[in-house]
Design an enzyme around this catalytic site. Structure first.
Site, mmCIF file in Angstrom:
data_model
loop_
_atom_site.group_PDB
_atom_site.id
_atom_site.type_symbol
_atom_site.label_atom_id
_atom_site.label_comp_id
_atom_site.label_asym_id
_atom_site.label_seq_id
_atom_site.Cartn_x
_atom_site.Cartn_y
_atom_site.Cartn_z
ATOM 1 N N HIS A 1 0.831 -1.222 0.000
ATOM 2 C CA HIS A 1 0.000 0.000 0.000
ATOM 3 C C HIS A 1 0.861 1.267 0.000
ATOM 4 O O HIS A 1 0.512 2.262 0.627
ATOM 5 C CB HIS A 1 -0.943 0.038 1.201
ATOM 6 C CG HIS A 1 -1.956 -1.070 1.223
ATOM 7 N ND1 HIS A 1 -3.216 -0.943 0.695
ATOM 8 C CD2 HIS A 1 -1.884 -2.336 1.700
ATOM 9 C CE1 HIS A 1 -3.885 -2.082 0.865
ATOM 10 N NE2 HIS A 1 -3.095 -2.944 1.464
ATOM 11 N N ASN B 1 -10.264 -2.879 2.367
ATOM 12 C CA ASN B 1 -9.923 -2.921 0.942
ATOM 13 C C ASN B 1 -11.176 -2.723 0.104
ATOM 14 O O ASN B 1 -12.288 -2.726 0.633
ATOM 15 C CB ASN B 1 -9.300 -4.275 0.584
ATOM 16 C CG ASN B 1 -7.826 -4.366 0.953
ATOM 17 O OD1 ASN B 1 -7.169 -3.350 1.185
ATOM 18 N ND2 ASN B 1 -7.317 -5.573 1.007
ATOM 19 N N HIS C 1 -3.952 1.294 12.112
ATOM 20 C CA HIS C 1 -3.713 0.056 12.881
ATOM 21 C C HIS C 1 -5.064 -0.573 13.168
ATOM 22 O O HIS C 1 -5.924 0.052 13.788
ATOM 23 C CB HIS C 1 -2.967 0.398 14.173
ATOM 24 C CG HIS C 1 -2.737 -0.773 15.074
ATOM 25 N ND1 HIS C 1 -2.773 -2.079 14.633
ATOM 26 C CD2 HIS C 1 -2.462 -0.835 16.408
ATOM 27 C CE1 HIS C 1 -2.531 -2.894 15.658
ATOM 28 N NE2 HIS C 1 -2.345 -2.159 16.738
HETATM 29 FE FE1 HDE Z 1 -2.577 -4.783 5.462
HETATM 30 N N1 HDE Z 1 -0.787 -3.998 5.939
HETATM 31 N N2 HDE Z 1 -1.952 -6.603 6.032
HETATM 32 N N3 HDE Z 1 -4.321 -5.634 4.809
HETATM 33 N N4 HDE Z 1 -3.224 -3.016 4.847
HETATM 34 C C1 HDE Z 1 -0.412 -2.737 5.765
HETATM 35 O O1 HDE Z 1 0.707 -1.418 7.331
HETATM 36 C C2 HDE Z 1 -0.863 -6.844 6.784
HETATM 37 C C3 HDE Z 1 -4.659 -6.951 4.897
HETATM 38 C C4 HDE Z 1 -4.473 -2.694 4.404
HETATM 39 O O2 HDE Z 1 -3.262 3.506 3.806
HETATM 40 C C5 HDE Z 1 0.917 -2.428 6.380
HETATM 41 O O3 HDE Z 1 1.065 0.792 7.605
HETATM 42 C C6 HDE Z 1 -0.783 -8.235 7.118
HETATM 43 C C7 HDE Z 1 -6.057 -7.128 4.678
HETATM 44 C C8 HDE Z 1 -4.525 -1.306 4.019
HETATM 45 O O4 HDE Z 1 -1.713 3.384 5.342
HETATM 46 C C9 HDE Z 1 1.298 -3.744 7.070
HETATM 47 C C10 HDE Z 1 -1.868 -8.814 6.525
HETATM 48 C C11 HDE Z 1 -6.540 -5.862 4.444
HETATM 49 C C12 HDE Z 1 -3.251 -0.814 4.252
HETATM 50 C C13 HDE Z 1 0.133 -4.629 6.702
HETATM 51 C C14 HDE Z 1 -2.591 -7.788 5.848
HETATM 52 C C15 HDE Z 1 -5.448 -4.961 4.527
HETATM 53 C C16 HDE Z 1 -2.469 -1.900 4.772
HETATM 54 C C17 HDE Z 1 1.932 -1.852 5.450
HETATM 55 C C18 HDE Z 1 -2.235 -10.284 6.509
HETATM 56 C C19 HDE Z 1 -7.978 -5.451 4.108
HETATM 57 C C20 HDE Z 1 -2.765 0.592 3.973
HETATM 58 C C21 HDE Z 1 2.096 -0.410 5.846
HETATM 59 C C22 HDE Z 1 -2.748 -10.726 7.701
HETATM 60 C C23 HDE Z 1 -8.933 -5.772 5.127
HETATM 61 C C24 HDE Z 1 -3.106 1.530 5.072
HETATM 62 C C25 HDE Z 1 1.253 -0.238 7.002
HETATM 63 C C26 HDE Z 1 -2.664 2.918 4.719
HETATM 64 C C27 HDE Z 1 -1.125 -1.782 5.147
HETATM 65 C C28 HDE Z 1 0.068 -5.886 7.120
HETATM 66 C C29 HDE Z 1 -3.753 -8.042 5.104
HETATM 67 C C30 HDE Z 1 -5.614 -3.551 4.328
HETATM 68 C C31 HDE Z 1 2.642 -4.317 6.713
HETATM 69 C C32 HDE Z 1 0.284 -8.892 7.947
HETATM 70 C C33 HDE Z 1 -6.842 -8.435 4.736
HETATM 71 C C34 HDE Z 1 -5.727 -0.565 3.463
HETATM 72 O O5 HDE Z 1 1.350 -3.590 8.448
#
Ligand code: HDE
Length: 701
Positions: free
Chosen positions: A81, A154, A345
């Site tokens: 992202h 998402n 978060h």
């Molecule tokens: Fe994320 N995801 N994600 N994700 N995610 C990040 O956090 C993660 C997942 C989503 O505009 C990271 O600040 C793991 C699902 C958005 O700043 C990180 C898993 C969904 C955004 C991270 C998922 C999301 C992130 C990277 C698997 C939809 C951007 C930078 C369990 C429900 C937020 C950060 C923004 C961002 C981890 C899966 C949505 C690495 C481990 C499912 C919208 O922390």
């Protein structure tokens, strides 16, 4: 500084150049350039040197500070992202939801809760294009009186994997390949499909990714989903399962793939610009928040597991209940300070909202705080303005990089008596967060629940629910993506999974990618569908902010152009007049017709529709201009509304569209200004977003 120079335009410390630049300064008296220490700087164009041609001197503190600051401007981009665009706004609940949740911000319809939203793509780097085939992030921070609540969702309601421990594997597979860092922001490559072919739980999400959902026309026309099953908790500690949905008031609309690829070159900031421009224009993006509520005693009432993030609850089984509206009405002041430094978060919750044991959700609860620590340089990122809660913050956390608070007193521990026992903890009746009391009793195991085992039924449900044109796009997307996979055995493995989803899908994809043998699937289709999944049913016939190109040349009918401009703007669309050059053209009667943009700086893919006004000489010029001819042909190919008035109709012949299906092509035979019948028909065609019935593959554009 001895002299305060506020009163005049002269003075000993002002140069002639200063005075020359004053014309551009908002307040020339108060905007002296200073060092970070507040010292006024007399020259920022020349470093301090020993003589005109001599070496730079170490003592040039201004040079050193300026360059050092520049050297440290970048922070690590998000690992996923990375590319995003943000906006502020507010959320307002329609009716008190007290029956289900004690969350304050969901109980008072009079209250407006401020929000910050960040939309994003997932796979690409910070500078990648907006319109790539990808999932879009839809993350919302609600600044509630009880603390920040982050709904980090998402634009697709399911995810690729079921357990967070697979996330690094998935992300490594989809990101550019490590040996050559190719391709940027694209899933069409060997490693992603290798992973997918070996991890069948990805199948449902891959259907969404191959669908038009991966190509939103605008962030304003995109749904959002919390994905996981969360939990509402009421005043008495009673829980209700909840899934969150955002529905855009403009309807859910997408680009077509050919268009999306071209926009990536013509305007890589397409979605970001669209969000910014519409807020600047005062046409505020609006979304309705909806919830699917499932009482706890119905946890096992479905043929899928509510804790499995690769599954939806079909809206036909549990309707989405609209609970409130979000309006985005303010652009950030500074991209880095706000959109880049915002830290979401999933663990930021408020009383009344809690988690479930979804293993993807549980893993995310660890990941977000962890990633912010490295990205934002230590534990104090909640003090950055965009992250700061409106609720008051008191605790015994201290020090660390970038500490901005000046804590007072001698105590930073609890219990204490020297600090009068403060800060004190709050029980639920005083707004304290009390975790939902779920009984947990199990052996320590590394095993996926058997209830997570069906990877195909809902992928089929999605396929069955698509309209014919959506199915065509999905097949074309699989063919495109797999066509870029160099290893034949991976293509074969993917097709075998598609056969489990639906034999028709597998056969149609196989035909395009040279896979001749399709394995017999182990399951037969159930045939069920969920109409709510089709974008054909998510339209809201609106022309608000739709961009319409009006192509002109010298000799155009000026009254015709004026009537088009006025009426289209009147219904909320954005008309722009394009010619071979910027500035103006001359109307048939010698009038001046202002031109908004030169055709060479734009393209049909940046508009929702095109109109060619009347005017014999103008049409003749346009018919002889390759850019104009291509403009019309390409708009046709992408299913856009085309309006042709009087002689403008000749452009059909020039663009070799004469013999093609006329759906969405609106003609006015009479000369001169646009009449009401034309305008009505054109606006109706524009509001449909696209005409899907056209034989687009025959159009040479
Ligand atoms: Fe994320 N995801 N994600 N994700 N995610 C990040 O956090 C993660 C997942 C989503 O505009 C990271 O600040 C793991 C699902 C958005 O700043 C990180 C898993 C969904 C955004 C991270 C998922 C999301 C992130 C990277 C698997 C939809 C951007 C930078 C369990 C429900 C937020 C950060 C923004 C961002 C981890 C899966 C949505 C690495 C481990 C499912 C919208 O922390």
């Amino acid at each position: 500084m001895a002299t305060d120079n506020r009163a005049g335009d002269g003075g000993p410390d002002r140069t002639a150049k200063d005075r020359q630049l004053d014309a551009y300064r908002v307040d020339p008296r108060d905007t002296y350039l200073t060092t970070d220490q507040g010292l006024r700087v007399s020259d920022t164009d020349n470093s301090l040197a020993a003589g005109a041609r001599g070496p730079t001197l170490m003592e040039d503190f201004h040079f050193r500070e300026k360059i050092t600051s520049f050297d440290h401007e970048r922070i690590p981009e998000r690992v996923v992202h990375a590319r995003g665009a943000g906006a502020y706004g507010y959320f307002q609940v329609y009716e008190p939801l007290t029956e289900f949740t004690r969350a304050d911000f969901l109980r008072d319809p009079a209250a407006r809760t401020p929000v910050f939203v960040r939309f994003s793509t997932v796979a690409g780097s910070r500078g990648s294009a907006d319109t790539v085939r990808d999932v879009r992030g839809f993350a919302t921070k609600f600044y509630t009186g009880e603390g920040n609540f982050d709904l980090v969702g998402n634009n697709m309601p399911v995810f690729f994997i079921q357990d967070a421990i697979k996330f690094p594997d998935f992300v490594h597979a989809v990101k550019p390949e490590p040996h050559n860092e190719i391709p940027q922001a694209a899933s069409a490559h060997n490693t992603l499909w290798d992973f997918v072919s070996l991890q069948p739980e990805t199948m449902h999400m891959m259907m969404w990714l191959m669908s038009d959902r991966a190509l939103p026309r605008s962030y304003r026309m995109m749904q959002g989903f919390g994905v996981h099953t969360f939990r509402f908790v009421d005043q008495n500690g009673r829980g209700t399962f909840v899934k969150f949905h955002w529905k855009p008031l403009l309807g859910t609309h997408s680009l077509v793939w050919d268009e999306a690829q071209k926009i990536a070159g013509k305007d890589p900031d397409f979605n970001r610009r669209d969000l910014w421009d519409s807020i600047e224009a005062g046409v505020f993006p609006e979304y309705e928040l909806g919830v699917q509520l499932v009482p706890e005693d119905r946890e096992f009432a479905f043929d899928f597991d509510l804790l499995d993030a690769t599954k939806i609850i079909p809206e036909e089984l549990v309707p989405v209940r609209p609970i409130g509206k979000m309006v985005l009405d303010r652009n950030p002041e500074n991209f880095f300070a706000e959109t880049e430094q915002v830290a979401f978060h999933i663990g930021n919750v408020v009383p009344g909202i809690d988690f479930t044991n979804d293993p993807l959700l549980q893993g995310r609860l660890f990941s977000y705080l962890d990633t912010q620590l490295i990205r934002l340089g230590g534990p104090n990122f909640a003090q950055i303005p965009v992250n700061r809660p409106v609720a008051r913050v008191h605790n015994n956390q201290r020090d660390g990089y970038n500490q901005r608070r000046v804590h007072q007193g001698t105590t930073s521990y609890a219990p204490n008596s020297l600090g009068a026992g403060c800060p004190m903890v709050a029980d639920a009746s005083h707004g304290g967060y009390v975790h939902y009391q779920e009984r947990v009793d199990g052996a320590k195991i590394r095993r996926r629940s058997e209830s997570f085992g069906d990877h195909y039924s809902q992928a089929e449900l999605f396929w069955n629910s698509m309209s014919d044109w959506e199915k065509e796009h999905i097949v074309a997307a699989y063919r495109f993506e797999l066509g870029k996979v160099e290893h034949r055995h991976i293509r074969v493995r993917v097709v075998a999974h598609l056969a489990e989803v639906h034999p028709d899908l597998a056969a149609r994809v196989a035909e395009g990618i040279g896979v001749e043998e399709v394995e017999k699937p182990s399951r037969s289709p159930h045939g069920d569908s969920s109409p709510a999944l089709s974008q054909a049913n998510a339209r809201r016939d609106s022309v608000a902010t739709r961009k319409v190109a009006i192509l002109v040349a010298d000799g155009v009918d000026a009254a015709c152009v004026a009537s088009l401009r006025e009426t289209l703007a009147g219904v909320g669309a954005i008309p722009e007049v394009l010619a071979a050059w910027d500035g103006k053209v001359e109307g048939a009667g010698g009038e001046t017709v202002p031109v908004d943009r030169a055709m060479s700086t734009m393209a049909s893919v940046l508009y929702d529709a095109v109109v060619v006004p009347d005017g014999a000489a103008s049409t003749r010029s346009l018919a002889g201009d390759g850019l104009a001819v291509h403009f019309v042909a390409e708009a046709y190919k992408h299913g856009k509304a085309i309006g042709l008035l009087g002689s403008g109709a000749d452009l059909l012949r020039a663009s070799r569209l004469e013999a093609m299906d006329g759906a969405g092509v609106v003609l006015q035979e009479g000369r001169g200004a646009a009449d009401q019948a034309f305008l009505d028909a054109f606006v109706t065609a524009l509001a449909q977003h696209r005409v899907w019935s056209r034989p687009t593959d025959r159009v040479p554009a």
